[in-house]
Each structure stands twice: as C-alpha cells, then as structure tokens.
Design an enzyme around this catalytic site. Structure first.
Site, PDB file in Angstrom:
ATOM      1  N   ASN A 193       0.869  -1.176   0.000  1.00  9.44           N
ATOM      2  CA  ASN A 193       0.000   0.000   0.000  1.00  9.44           C
ATOM      3  C   ASN A 193       0.905   1.224   0.000  1.00  9.44           C
ATOM      4  OD1 ASN A 193      -1.788   2.054   0.441  1.00  9.44           O
ATOM      5  ND2 ASN A 193      -2.435   1.388   2.483  1.00  9.44           N
ATOM      6  N   TRP A 194       1.008   1.845  -1.145  1.00 10.81           N
ATOM      7  CA  TRP A 194       1.938   2.989  -1.276  1.00 10.81           C
ATOM      8  C   TRP A 194       1.373   4.265  -0.670  1.00 10.81           C
ATOM      9  CZ3 TRP A 194       4.145   2.572  -6.995  1.00 10.81           C
ATOM     10  CH2 TRP A 194       4.820   1.339  -7.118  1.00 10.81           C
ATOM     11  N   LYS A 195       0.109   4.254  -0.281  1.00  9.22           N
ATOM     12  CA  LYS A 195      -0.527   5.447   0.303  1.00  9.22           C
ATOM     13  C   LYS A 195      -0.280   6.659  -0.616  1.00  9.22           C
ATOM     14  CE  LYS A 195      -0.206   3.236   4.755  1.00  9.22           C
ATOM     15  NZ  LYS A 195      -0.130   3.345   6.206  1.00  9.22           N
ATOM     16  N   SER A 232       3.488  -1.919  10.348  1.00 10.14           N
ATOM     17  CA  SER A 232       4.933  -1.977  10.581  1.00 10.14           C
ATOM     18  C   SER A 232       5.540  -3.332  10.224  1.00 10.14           C
ATOM     19  CB  SER A 232       5.255  -1.594  12.031  1.00 10.14           C
ATOM     20  OG  SER A 232       4.877  -0.254  12.270  1.00 10.14           O
ATOM     21  N   GLU A 290      -6.876   4.833   7.681  1.00 14.04           N
ATOM     22  CA  GLU A 290      -6.708   6.248   7.313  1.00 14.04           C
ATOM     23  C   GLU A 290      -7.958   6.779   6.613  1.00 14.04           C
ATOM     24  OE1 GLU A 290      -2.953   5.580   5.395  1.00 14.04           O
ATOM     25  OE2 GLU A 290      -2.103   5.097   7.353  1.00 14.04           O
ATOM     26  N   GLY A 336       2.510   2.513  10.765  1.00 15.12           N
ATOM     27  CA  GLY A 336       3.457   3.618  10.622  1.00 15.12           C
ATOM     28  C   GLY A 336       4.186   3.982  11.901  1.00 15.12           C
ATOM     29  N   HIS A 355      -9.492   1.254   4.836  1.00 15.36           N
ATOM     30  CA  HIS A 355      -8.230   1.441   5.549  1.00 15.36           C
ATOM     31  C   HIS A 355      -8.450   2.390   6.724  1.00 15.36           C
ATOM     32  CE1 HIS A 355      -4.132   2.630   6.436  1.00 15.36           C
ATOM     33  NE2 HIS A 355      -3.756   1.522   5.832  1.00 15.36           N
ATOM     34  N   GLU A 371      -5.239  -4.760  10.539  1.00  9.76           N
ATOM     35  CA  GLU A 371      -4.230  -3.717  10.736  1.00  9.76           C
ATOM     36  C   GLU A 371      -4.528  -2.965  12.032  1.00  9.76           C
ATOM     37  OE1 GLU A 371      -2.292  -2.537   6.785  1.00  9.76           O
ATOM     38  OE2 GLU A 371      -4.044  -1.284   7.008  1.00  9.76           O
ATOM     39  N   GLY A 410       2.927  -1.058   4.268  1.00  8.90           N
ATOM     40  CA  GLY A 410       2.979   0.367   3.961  1.00  8.90           C
ATOM     41  C   GLY A 410       4.404   0.795   3.644  1.00  8.90           C
ATOM     42  N   GLY A 411       5.054   1.420   4.608  1.00  8.41           N
ATOM     43  CA  GLY A 411       6.367   2.030   4.405  1.00  8.41           C
ATOM     44  C   GLY A 411       7.391   1.125   3.727  1.00  8.41           C
TER      45      GLY A 411
END
Ligand code: 13P
Length: 255
Positions: A9-11, A212, A97, A173, A95, A167, A233-234
């Site tokens: 997930n590149w957000k 994470s 977010e 994050g 998600h 999640e 994510g990251g």
C-alpha cells in the site's frame, strides 16, 4: 490451500515517474515468487503507469479506495468499474486512514466491497483496533463489529475473492508491530467469525496482517497459521525491503 497474498500500500507516495521506476525494480526483484500472490497500490493518477510497467508479470495493481456508485456527480471520486477498466484487479477498502480522515463507516465499506466485487475487483477490506481499544480489552469486540459490518453486503458465493487485512491502528506507521502471537490471536478469531458468516468459504479467504511489517519481523509474522500474507505500507516503497517481505512469506509457506 490458501495462496499467500502480499500487497504494497503505497498510500500518498510516488508520482508517475517514481511509480514507473519502482515497478521496474519490482519486476526484477519479485520475478521468482510465483507462489505468492502480489499486488501494489499506487495513487490513482499513477495506476495506468503501474499497470503498463507491470504488464506480463505476476504483480497485480490495486486501487486504494473506490466509490460505491458506478458513476455520477461525486467530485473527486473514482468508481470500481473505472479501476477495473484502468487495469486494476484489486482495491483496498476501509483502511484506517480512510476511516479516520474520511469518516468511512462499516456500512459504507460494505457498499464499496459489494460494488468492487460486482465490477470484477477483489477487495482487501481493512479492520483493526486503536490503542485505547486494545488497552481497554475491546480488541475482539471492535474487530467483530468491523468484520460483520464491512462484509454485510457480500454474497457467500463471492466471499473467497475478499481478503481481510487486520491492521491494528497502533501498529500502522509506528514501527511497533503486533507480535506474532497478537496477530495470530486476532486472525484466528476473524477466521472463526468468517466461518459463522460464510461457512466453508471462510477457509479460502486470505487474512493479511498489516502494521509496521518489515523484513526483520516478516518471517515470524508470516509463519502464523492464520496469517496469509501482509499489507505493507512504508516497507513497500523500496523494492529490496518489499522483496524481503515477500521472500519471508514464500519461505514460511515452503516449510
Ligand atoms: P506501515 O507498514 O507503514 O505501518 O503501514 C501499514 C499500512 O497501513 C498498510 O495498509
């Protein structure tokens, strides 16, 4: 029996040029992992570039959200059939977010998931508790409400196309991942819930862990029996760290 599934997930990261570069690196880095289903989710404007750059590979492309309607006066939105038309085969929905910054409810996520399935997309439906909810002993209650609510409009016959992503919000994050035991506890609980909802189809549904996930914790997390992959994510923003996570998933299943 479940093919593991890892999605990046590149957000809100990577413009068109950066998307092309990362996809080119992923083509090289991920070619060997055909036993793991793979996808990446760039921002909307970079989707055609990703689809083009990943053509002929085993890496699919996902949207990060879709609208529940097919078309109409919804400024700023993109529909499920439009994502499919652009070459996407997956869409991330609900998600945390989106739930936090766009006030998305379980009922809305359920509508979007049904729309995604109808359009030919495979939804990845996200659930997870906040730190206050975990500390208050409410994790399983919160997750149950989200799973039941967010999948309320899914016909049993299509359930196998839905992936759940657990999640925990406190792990997203933050560098603080759920332990493998914490993840397995919730994943097994979700599996049980799914069995009560869609019966035998529940054992075909993948449940990803997200929050994470890094190369150094992926192996232990991915080794859990009800952890069928990861929503990353990251660490998905660099080809080498994403590939290391995919490799960990591959090796966990090969054992
Ligand atoms: P991080 O891997 O950066 O914690 O993000 C997880 C996530 O939200 C994936 O959807």
């Amino acid at each position: 029996m479940r093919k593991p599934f890892v999605c990046g997930n590149w957000k809100m990261n990577k413009n068109v040029g950066e998307t092309r570069s990362l996809c080119a690196e992923l083509r090289t880095a991920l070619g060997a992992f055909s036993q793991v289903e793979l996808a990446v989710a760039p921002v909307f404007v970079s989707l055609p570039a990703a689809v083009d750059a990943l053509k002929g590979t085993n890496i699919g492309v996902a949207g990060q959200d879709c609208h529940a309607e097919k078309e109409g006066a919804y400024t700023g939105n993109v529909s499920a059939p439009m994502l499919f038309d652009a070459g996407c085969r997956y869409v991330i929905l609900g998600h945390s977010e989106r739930r936090t910054y766009h006030a998305e409810t379980d009922a809305l996520v359920a509508k979007k998931a049904a729309a995604a399935l109808a359009a030919g997309l495979n939804p990845i439906v996200c659930v997870g508790e906040t730190l206050a909810e975990r500390d208050g002993g409410k994790t399983l209650t919160v997750v149950e409400t989200q799973v039941r609510g967010s999948l309320a409009d899914i016909p049993e016959a299509l359930a196998a196309r839905v992936t759940l992503a657990y999640e925990p919000v406190w792990a997203i994050g933050t560098g603080r991942n759920a332990t493998s035991a914490q993840a397995q506890e919730v994943h097994a609980f979700i599996r049980g819930l799914l069995r009560s909802m869609v019966h035998g189809e529940a054992d075909k549904m993948r449940i990803q862990y997200g929050g994470s996930v890094k190369p150094d914790n992926a192996k232990e997390l991915m080794a859990q029996p009800d952890v069928d992959g990861a929503l990353v994510g990251g660490a998905s923003l660099k080809a080498d760290s994403f590939a290391a996570i995919v490799k960990a998933m591959h090796e966990a299943r090969a054992r």
